[in-house]
Design an enzyme around this catalytic site. Structure first.
Site, PDB file in Angstrom:
ATOM      1  N   HIS A 155      20.087 -15.426 -44.380  1.00 20.07           N
ATOM      2  CA  HIS A 155      20.165 -13.961 -44.453  1.00 20.07           C
ATOM      3  C   HIS A 155      18.777 -13.349 -44.705  1.00 20.07           C
ATOM      4  CE1 HIS A 155      24.580 -14.492 -45.067  1.00 20.07           C
ATOM      5  NE2 HIS A 155      24.161 -15.562 -45.745  1.00 20.07           N
ATOM      6  N   SER A 276      -5.166  -3.160 -31.438  1.00 23.71           N
ATOM      7  CA  SER A 276      -4.613  -1.836 -31.217  1.00 23.71           C
ATOM      8  C   SER A 276      -5.718  -0.936 -30.694  1.00 23.71           C
ATOM      9  CB  SER A 276      -4.058  -1.274 -32.526  1.00 23.71           C
ATOM     10  OG  SER A 276      -4.012   0.147 -32.461  1.00 23.71           O
ATOM     11  N   LYS A 282      -5.920  -3.663 -36.661  1.00 17.70           N
ATOM     12  CA  LYS A 282      -4.714  -4.355 -36.224  1.00 17.70           C
ATOM     13  C   LYS A 282      -4.974  -5.640 -35.447  1.00 17.70           C
ATOM     14  CE  LYS A 282      -0.867  -3.356 -36.373  1.00 17.70           C
ATOM     15  NZ  LYS A 282      -0.094  -2.306 -35.717  1.00 17.70           N
ATOM     16  N   GLU A 289       5.877 -11.307 -29.268  1.00 18.18           N
ATOM     17  CA  GLU A 289       6.772 -10.176 -28.986  1.00 18.18           C
ATOM     18  C   GLU A 289       7.207 -10.225 -27.524  1.00 18.18           C
ATOM     19  OE1 GLU A 289       5.383  -6.363 -30.995  1.00 18.18           O
ATOM     20  OE2 GLU A 289       3.756  -7.742 -31.402  1.00 18.18           O
TER      21      GLU A 289
END
Ligand code: ARG
Length: 455
Positions: A155, A276, A282, A289
């Site tokens: 979880h 970024s 970043k 992804e």
């Protein structure tokens, strides 16, 4: 040149020609198509439908067509409709009218079904290799981080300590099952449809068994009508592809979360990260992804084909031409995604000190309950006792081991005398020495088993 012009008077409209053509994508079957045709010429000669000279001439011409494809000089034309027509058309230009004998007794229906099976089994091999590479990267990291411990999660909440290598190998076995699924799919698809004709079989004495042998099939399809309409093997391959995508996506998700500043468990190599355009600080895990995102199209390709197949009347229908783009896309997507994932895993920095720091006392709550069980306390009761201790520590905002001994003694006297010794992560891991568990010895066996699968 159309393969079916005879009964037609009028011309096909331009949009219909575009709509009907599959050559823009099925050219990728050229190798399978030419291999199938060369073998078919052999079968026609054996059946006395071609002289040996004609056979040789056809095979020579086909060899030249193949060469044109491999060196990039083959000219694709929309008017050629599909790869089968394109090859035959070019063959005609090379060897002349004898090319017209190649299609004897054959239909594009059994031809395309055969081509696609040959293509699929070739790609299964490449997918298997790509999966194996990804597995090897996981094994190498697991080997290196066999001993280090990290919190295992259920979880997404801290649950119990596990060796880092155990977590890494938890992503190995799904890929192992995928490879078995690919092999299973390959075995089932490796029957030859050629000789099924349009739907009713071959009337001209073609020896299917020999032909199948020559083309590397394990046998022939048992029903000509089924043979030309069956795309189960495409659906199966798309399913395995979707499942591989799902497995890779879950691995990616673990790594994405673990690479956040909040976790800091892993650091992606620059080679697999991007920045970024706005925020200079970043470093984004775009590789992962994308790998996670690709699962969407892989699942889409499967549902797309199943939707095409459902409700089709028996044998060949042109709807089946829709089987190819999804298959090509699934294969391309995986052959691009898997090496990236293997690269990410292979170059991953695993921050064992951060993992170590995340090992808080509550991860041992189960071990403490187990300890009480060894003192003959029924597990339900021990679960309750430890639960209360965890709550007490939480209320006092202290670690479990910092609880006053008085509190521990009140909960269960037997725990108090060796309370501090209970907080030993290594001991927790080593106690789980069932096969498939976390103990060093069984993890080493697991690693050996994994290694054996990638040899
Ligand atoms: N391009 C077709 C396909 O991919 C080949 C088979 C065409 N057969 C036919 N009867 N029109 O399915």
């Amino acid at each position: 040149m159309k393969l079916w012009g005879g009964r037609f008077e009028g011309q096909m409209s331009d949009v219909m020609e575009q709509f009907n053509a599959s050559i823009t994508f099925d050219w990728r079957l050229y190798e399978a198509d030419i291999e199938g045709s060369a073998a078919y010429a052999e079968a026609l000669a054996a059946a006395g439908l071609l002289t040996t000279d004609e056979r040789d001439e056809l095979q020579r011409g086909l060899g030249q067509v193949l060469e044109e494809f491999t060196n990039g000089t083959f000219e694709l034309r929309l008017a050629d409709e599909d790869i089968h027509t394109a090859v035959e058309h070019r063959l005609h230009q090379i060897v002349g009218s004898v090319a017209g004998k190649l299609h004897t007794g054959r239909s594009r229906n059994d031809q395309v079904a055969t081509d696609l099976r040959i293509y699929a089994r070739t790609m299964i091999k490449r997918l298997d290799e790509a999966l194996c590479e990804t597995q090897r990267a996981l094994i190498a990291q697991a080997e290196q981080h066999q001993a280090a411990l990290m919190p295992g999660y259920t979880h997404l909440q801290r649950a119990q300590p596990v060796p880092v290598g155990h977590w890494l190998l938890s992503h190995f076995w799904p890929l192992h099952r995928d490879r078995a699924r690919l092999e299973d799919c390959r075995q089932r698809l490796n029957l030859m449809p050629l000789g099924a004709g349009a739907l009713a079989g071959n009337a001209l004495g073609v020896d299917r068994d020999t032909l199948a042998q020559v083309l590397g099939f394990d046998g022939v399809t048992p029903n000509s009508m089924d043979a030309v309409g069956d795309r189960d093997f495409v659906a199966e391959l798309l399913f395995v592809g979707a499942l591989i995508g799902t497995h890779v996506s879950r691995l990616a998700e673990d790594l994405i979360i673990y690479s956040t500043a909040e976790f800091g468990f892993v650091t992606l190599d620059d080679a697999y990260s991007t920045g970024s355009s706005l925020m200079p600080q970043k470093k984004n895990p775009d590789s992962l992804e994308l790998a996670r995102g690709k699962a969407g199209r892989l699942i889409g390709n499967l549902t797309g084909l199943l939707t095409v197949l459902k409700g089709l009347p028996s044998t060949y229908n042109k709807d089946l031409q829709e089987d190819k783009e999804g298959l090509f896309d699934t294969v391309d997507t995986l052959l691009l995604t898997l090496p990236v994932v293997a690269g990410v895993v292979g170059t991953l920095r695993i921050n064992t000190e951060r993992m170590q720091a995340a090992l808080d006392d509550t991860l041992l709550a189960t071990d403490i309950a187990d300890e009480l069980v060894r003192m003959q306390v029924p597990f339900r009761e021990s679960h309750g006792i430890v639960g209360q201790l965890v709550r007490a520590a939480e209320q006092q905002r202290i670690a479990l081991r910092e609880l006053p001994l008085e509190t521990v003694r009140n909960a269960h006297a037997g725990l108090a005398d060796h309370w501090q010794q209970l907080f030993d992560m290594r001991r927790s891991v080593e106690q789980r020495n069932v096969s498939g568990g976390t103990a060093g010895e069984v993890l080493a066996a697991q690693l050996a088993a994994a290694r054996a699968c990638t040899r």
